[in-house]
Motif scaffolding. Sequence first.
Motif, PDB file in Angstrom:
ATOM      1  N   GLY A  39       0.806  -1.212   0.000  1.00  0.00           N
ATOM      2  CA  GLY A  39       0.000   0.000   0.000  1.00  0.00           C
ATOM      3  C   GLY A  39       0.839   1.261   0.000  1.00  0.00           C
ATOM      4  O   GLY A  39       2.058   1.218  -0.165  1.00  0.00           O
ATOM      5  N   GLU A  58      -3.942   3.745   1.275  1.00  0.00           N
ATOM      6  CA  GLU A  58      -4.472   2.791   0.308  1.00  0.00           C
ATOM      7  C   GLU A  58      -3.764   1.469   0.552  1.00  0.00           C
ATOM      8  O   GLU A  58      -2.534   1.434   0.651  1.00  0.00           O
ATOM      9  CB  GLU A  58      -4.171   3.236  -1.122  1.00  0.00           C
ATOM     10  N   VAL A  59      -4.542   0.418   0.692  1.00  0.00           N
ATOM     11  CA  VAL A  59      -3.979  -0.929   0.774  1.00  0.00           C
ATOM     12  C   VAL A  59      -4.805  -1.829  -0.135  1.00  0.00           C
ATOM     13  O   VAL A  59      -5.936  -1.493  -0.492  1.00  0.00           O
ATOM     14  CB  VAL A  59      -3.898  -1.471   2.220  1.00  0.00           C
TER      15      VAL A  59
END
Length: 106
Positions: A39, A58-59
Amino acid sequence: MPKYLLQVNYVGEGIRGLLKEGGTSRKAAAEAAVKSVGGRIEAMYYAFGDADCYVIAEVPDHPTAAALSMTLNASGRVSIKTTVLLTPEDMDAAAKLSPSYRAPGQ
């Protein structure tokens, strides 16, 4: 990639570590942790109020976000609340769905 809001509170030794290492050092550590699961951190801010730090990350997926959260919480030096963030397009798609539901007492 899904986005998540991480609300971070430093606990005990975590607060002492923040005082010793500073905010930029902790940001680098957070970026390394998120990068290690594929991420990236979009934004990170320290704050006054209910949380010490807010991170937008964000992953790849929910299980990855859960693993990251559990690992960080297990350190005992931070407490993290993770919230899934939805885009306006996600809400458009949700509004088109029609779940069947019976409210209590109906």
